[in-house]
Design a protein around this motif. Structure first.
Motif, PDB file in Angstrom:
ATOM      1  N   PHE A 129       0.849  -1.191   0.000  1.00  0.00           N
ATOM      2  CA  PHE A 129       0.000   0.000   0.000  1.00  0.00           C
ATOM      3  C   PHE A 129       0.887   1.244   0.000  1.00  0.00           C
ATOM      4  O   PHE A 129       1.953   1.253   0.616  1.00  0.00           O
ATOM      5  CB  PHE A 129      -0.891   0.061   1.240  1.00  0.00           C
ATOM      6  CG  PHE A 129      -1.776  -1.138   1.443  1.00  0.00           C
ATOM      7  CD1 PHE A 129      -3.062  -1.163   0.927  1.00  0.00           C
ATOM      8  CD2 PHE A 129      -1.321  -2.240   2.149  1.00  0.00           C
ATOM      9  CE1 PHE A 129      -3.879  -2.255   1.118  1.00  0.00           C
ATOM     10  CE2 PHE A 129      -2.136  -3.336   2.351  1.00  0.00           C
ATOM     11  CZ  PHE A 129      -3.421  -3.351   1.830  1.00  0.00           C
ATOM     12  N   VAL A 131       0.511   4.967   1.319  1.00  0.00           N
ATOM     13  CA  VAL A 131      -0.408   5.621   2.247  1.00  0.00           C
ATOM     14  C   VAL A 131       0.047   7.052   2.518  1.00  0.00           C
ATOM     15  O   VAL A 131       1.247   7.325   2.659  1.00  0.00           O
ATOM     16  CB  VAL A 131      -0.473   4.839   3.580  1.00  0.00           C
ATOM     17  CG1 VAL A 131      -1.460   5.504   4.546  1.00  0.00           C
ATOM     18  CG2 VAL A 131      -0.863   3.391   3.327  1.00  0.00           C
ATOM     19  N   GLU A 137      -4.960   7.855   4.278  1.00  0.00           N
ATOM     20  CA  GLU A 137      -5.653   7.451   3.057  1.00  0.00           C
ATOM     21  C   GLU A 137      -4.724   6.624   2.167  1.00  0.00           C
ATOM     22  O   GLU A 137      -3.520   6.875   2.075  1.00  0.00           O
ATOM     23  CB  GLU A 137      -6.138   8.678   2.291  1.00  0.00           C
ATOM     24  CG  GLU A 137      -7.198   9.476   3.043  1.00  0.00           C
ATOM     25  CD  GLU A 137      -7.549  10.762   2.318  1.00  0.00           C
ATOM     26  OE1 GLU A 137      -6.749  11.168   1.445  1.00  0.00           O
ATOM     27  OE2 GLU A 137      -8.604  11.347   2.614  1.00  0.00           O
ATOM     28  N   TYR A 138      -5.336   5.634   1.484  1.00  0.00           N
ATOM     29  CA  TYR A 138      -4.573   4.802   0.559  1.00  0.00           C
ATOM     30  C   TYR A 138      -4.461   5.534  -0.783  1.00  0.00           C
ATOM     31  O   TYR A 138      -5.465   5.928  -1.374  1.00  0.00           O
ATOM     32  CB  TYR A 138      -5.246   3.447   0.363  1.00  0.00           C
ATOM     33  CG  TYR A 138      -5.237   2.593   1.602  1.00  0.00           C
ATOM     34  CD1 TYR A 138      -4.046   2.029   2.058  1.00  0.00           C
ATOM     35  CD2 TYR A 138      -6.401   2.333   2.315  1.00  0.00           C
ATOM     36  CE1 TYR A 138      -4.023   1.255   3.201  1.00  0.00           C
ATOM     37  CE2 TYR A 138      -6.390   1.545   3.459  1.00  0.00           C
ATOM     38  CZ  TYR A 138      -5.193   1.008   3.898  1.00  0.00           C
ATOM     39  OH  TYR A 138      -5.168   0.235   5.024  1.00  0.00           O
ATOM     40  N   ALA A 141      -2.277   0.704  -4.389  1.00  0.00           N
ATOM     41  CA  ALA A 141      -2.183  -0.649  -3.826  1.00  0.00           C
ATOM     42  C   ALA A 141      -1.949  -1.619  -4.970  1.00  0.00           C
ATOM     43  O   ALA A 141      -2.227  -1.307  -6.134  1.00  0.00           O
ATOM     44  CB  ALA A 141      -3.448  -1.009  -3.052  1.00  0.00           C
ATOM     45  N   ALA A 145      -2.774  -6.738  -2.438  1.00  0.00           N
ATOM     46  CA  ALA A 145      -3.609  -5.986  -1.495  1.00  0.00           C
ATOM     47  C   ALA A 145      -5.087  -6.266  -1.753  1.00  0.00           C
ATOM     48  O   ALA A 145      -5.896  -6.325  -0.822  1.00  0.00           O
ATOM     49  CB  ALA A 145      -3.314  -4.496  -1.607  1.00  0.00           C
ATOM     50  N   LEU A 156      -9.994   0.716  -2.833  1.00  0.00           N
ATOM     51  CA  LEU A 156      -9.011   0.975  -1.779  1.00  0.00           C
ATOM     52  C   LEU A 156      -8.552   2.426  -1.794  1.00  0.00           C
ATOM     53  O   LEU A 156      -8.290   3.020  -0.738  1.00  0.00           O
ATOM     54  CB  LEU A 156      -7.799   0.046  -1.940  1.00  0.00           C
ATOM     55  CG  LEU A 156      -8.018  -1.419  -1.577  1.00  0.00           C
ATOM     56  CD1 LEU A 156      -6.792  -2.244  -1.959  1.00  0.00           C
ATOM     57  CD2 LEU A 156      -8.314  -1.572  -0.087  1.00  0.00           C
ATOM     58  N   LYS A 157      -8.467   3.031  -2.986  1.00  0.00           N
ATOM     59  CA  LYS A 157      -8.008   4.415  -3.089  1.00  0.00           C
ATOM     60  C   LYS A 157      -9.012   5.398  -2.509  1.00  0.00           C
ATOM     61  O   LYS A 157      -8.698   6.588  -2.363  1.00  0.00           O
ATOM     62  CB  LYS A 157      -7.728   4.768  -4.557  1.00  0.00           C
ATOM     63  CG  LYS A 157      -6.499   4.062  -5.124  1.00  0.00           C
ATOM     64  CD  LYS A 157      -6.259   4.461  -6.572  1.00  0.00           C
ATOM     65  CE  LYS A 157      -5.034   3.810  -7.146  1.00  0.00           C
ATOM     66  NZ  LYS A 157      -4.787   4.199  -8.566  1.00  0.00           N
ATOM     67  N   SER A 160      -9.283   4.454   3.925  1.00  0.00           N
ATOM     68  CA  SER A 160      -8.143   4.806   4.761  1.00  0.00           C
ATOM     69  C   SER A 160      -7.818   3.646   5.690  1.00  0.00           C
ATOM     70  O   SER A 160      -8.597   2.695   5.832  1.00  0.00           O
ATOM     71  CB  SER A 160      -8.432   6.060   5.587  1.00  0.00           C
ATOM     72  OG  SER A 160      -9.334   5.763   6.641  1.00  0.00           O
ATOM     73  N   THR A 161      -6.668   3.765   6.330  1.00  0.00           N
ATOM     74  CA  THR A 161      -6.255   2.721   7.267  1.00  0.00           C
ATOM     75  C   THR A 161      -7.219   2.609   8.442  1.00  0.00           C
ATOM     76  O   THR A 161      -7.346   1.553   9.051  1.00  0.00           O
ATOM     77  CB  THR A 161      -4.837   3.018   7.806  1.00  0.00           C
ATOM     78  OG1 THR A 161      -4.841   4.306   8.433  1.00  0.00           O
ATOM     79  CG2 THR A 161      -3.821   3.009   6.682  1.00  0.00           C
ATOM     80  N   TYR A 190      -6.673  -6.833   9.477  1.00  0.00           N
ATOM     81  CA  TYR A 190      -7.378  -6.233   8.342  1.00  0.00           C
ATOM     82  C   TYR A 190      -8.805  -6.769   8.294  1.00  0.00           C
ATOM     83  O   TYR A 190      -9.024  -7.994   8.369  1.00  0.00           O
ATOM     84  CB  TYR A 190      -6.668  -6.569   7.031  1.00  0.00           C
ATOM     85  CG  TYR A 190      -5.424  -5.763   6.783  1.00  0.00           C
ATOM     86  CD1 TYR A 190      -5.444  -4.612   6.001  1.00  0.00           C
ATOM     87  CD2 TYR A 190      -4.203  -6.148   7.338  1.00  0.00           C
ATOM     88  CE1 TYR A 190      -4.298  -3.862   5.776  1.00  0.00           C
ATOM     89  CE2 TYR A 190      -3.048  -5.407   7.120  1.00  0.00           C
ATOM     90  CZ  TYR A 190      -3.106  -4.270   6.339  1.00  0.00           C
ATOM     91  OH  TYR A 190      -1.970  -3.531   6.113  1.00  0.00           O
TER      92      TYR A 190
END
Length: 450
Positions: A129, A131, A137-138, A141, A145, A156-157, A160-161, A190
């Motif tokens: 990733f 970040v 925020e991503y 990835a 991922a 994913l974009k 956020s984590t 996760y």
């Protein structure tokens, strides 16, 4: 300054060059002035050159990037900027050549590097990733991922984590923003799209002040195996500790690696790490009964031994514990069979006594039967003897013989009574005896026989 020259548009001949051109290309001024601009071009580029010259217009011209040949034969890439002028009453063009060979090499190297790392990024088995460490925020990835989280990269974009790894996310971001060194976070959980959970070890490498590179190594299966192994180890350790028989595990160097509670109680201490034959049996040398070098496959060896430490007899069961490196330990179970052997010995002694009693009973039964029949015959002998004694005159010398017959019969009757008593067919009646009378009676009988 950059290399510059003036050339005749009609003949392509060099009309003038500056010192930078002479220095950079390696030709002297005279050599330049005897050449045309076609002479510093690769042959395959000349058609394009002619086409470009035919299209020259007045004004500044950015001709783009061209290849030139230096005197040493090397080819360089140059960015050409030109302008039409009149030089010595001839239509000419002044050219500025900016050597961008190294820049292009660097750009190509950068492109190749980016492609290489993009390929590594995409093909990595670990989830990667990119970040924003300020917001969590991503930014990017890879495919791994996607497999780890169940979300496509496009989704994913937008996350956020804090959404994917909510447990401890704030603390991790705080660490990232407070350090420019690589950090490792163990057991990051996760939350997948399907609601399940995966566990990963995450290594975070700062790329710059804003971005961090996160590599997540999925250890979910590993953790499951570790937990299963720990549960199994706990179960078997509890089982070993609950055994009443002393148990220990010994290394090939005769070092005790484990002993259960029963073994500790036997010794009165924990001898883990000590030499087995010394601690367990009080022997300075390897035990004579040691079976460590024997390697039975899928079976155990049983040996009865007497330990010099306590002089007790143990049934020793030895089993091999194989390791991946082909080395092996031994697990030995000691069962105290001292009381059992004593009980077996007592049982054998009682059985021998019973057998002897049975033999004596058989003899008694036989003696009883014989005595019973013999007693019947004695009754006849005594009856006839008394009858004979009554018929003989008092002065008859045969009276003494008749008396001896009767006395012998009575003694035989007494012996018969003893046999019947031995066989338990007659009740014993103890009486007081005069041994002198008994010996005197025997003397008269024996005197005639001897």
């Amino acid at each position: 300054p950059h290399p510059m020259w003036v050339y005749d548009i009609e003949s392509f001949a060099f009309l003038e060059v500056n010192n930078a051109a002479i220095s950079h290309y390696g030709y002297s001024r005279e050599e330049f002035l005897a050449m045309t601009i076609k002479d510093i071009r690769p042959a395959e580029d000349i058609p394009q050159l002619l086409k470009n010259v035919d299209g020259i217009t007045n004004g500044l011209d950015h001709a783009g990037v061209w290849r030139h040949i230096k005197k040493d034969g090397s080819i360089i890439s140059v960015e050409i900027t030109s302008h039409v002028i009149e030089f010595n009453q001839r239509q000419a063009e002044i050219v500025l050549a900016h050597d961008i060979t190294e820049r292009l090499k660097a750009e190509n190297a950068l492109i190749k590097s980016e492609l290489k790392y993009r390929r590594l990024f995409e093909k990595s088995n670990d989830a990667i990733f990119v970040v924003n460490k300020s917001t969590g925020e991503y930014l990017d990835a890879n495919q791994a991922a996607e497999r780890l989280t169940g979300y496509p990269v496009s989704t994913l974009k937008t996350m956020s984590t804090r959404q994917l790894t909510p447990v401890g996310a704030e603390q991790r971001l705080k660490h990232l923003n407070g350090s420019n060194d690589p950090l490792q976070f163990k057991e990051v959980r996760y939350l997948r799209k399907d609601g399940s959970e995966r566990i990963a070890v995450v290594t975070a490498v700062p790329l710059d002040d804003e971005m961090v590179f996160g590599i997540a190594n999925d250890i979910t299966e590993q953790k499951s195996l570790e937990n299963a192994l720990q549960e199994s180890e706990t179960k078997y350790r509890l089982m070993m500790e609950s055994l009443i028989d002393p148990v220990y595990i010994c290394s090939p160097l005769f070092k005790i690696e484990y002993m259960n509670t029963a073994m500790k109680n036997r010794l009165g201490r924990d001898a883990t790490g000590d030499v087995c034959h010394l601690s367990l049996h009080g022997l300075q040398e390897k035990c004579d009964w040691c079976v460590f070098n024997d390697k039975p496959e899928n079976q155990s060896i049983e040996t009865d031994v007497v330990s010099p430490l306590d002089n007790k007899t143990y049934r020793m069961t030895s089993s091999s514990i194989q390791h991946g490196d082909e080395s092996n330990n031994k697990m030995i179970v000691l069962r105290d069979i001292t009381d059992y052997l004593n009980a077996v010995s007592e049982k054998e002694e009682y059985q021998a006594q019973l057998l002897q009693a049975q033999k004596m009973e058989s003899i008694g039964n036989l003696a009883g039967g014989v005595a019973h029949d013999f007693n019947n015959m004695l009754s006849i002998i005594l009856g006839y003897g008394e009858n004979l004694l009554e018929q003989l005159h008092s002065a008859d010398p045969l009276r003494e013989n008749a008396k001896e017959i009767i006395a012998a019969g009575e003694r035989s009757a007494a012996l018969t009574r003893q046999l019947l008593a031995f066989s338990r067919r007659q009740t014993l009646q103890p009486i007081v005896l005069n041994l002198n009378d008994i010996i005197s009676d025997l003397e008269k009988m024996l005197g005639r026989l001897i």
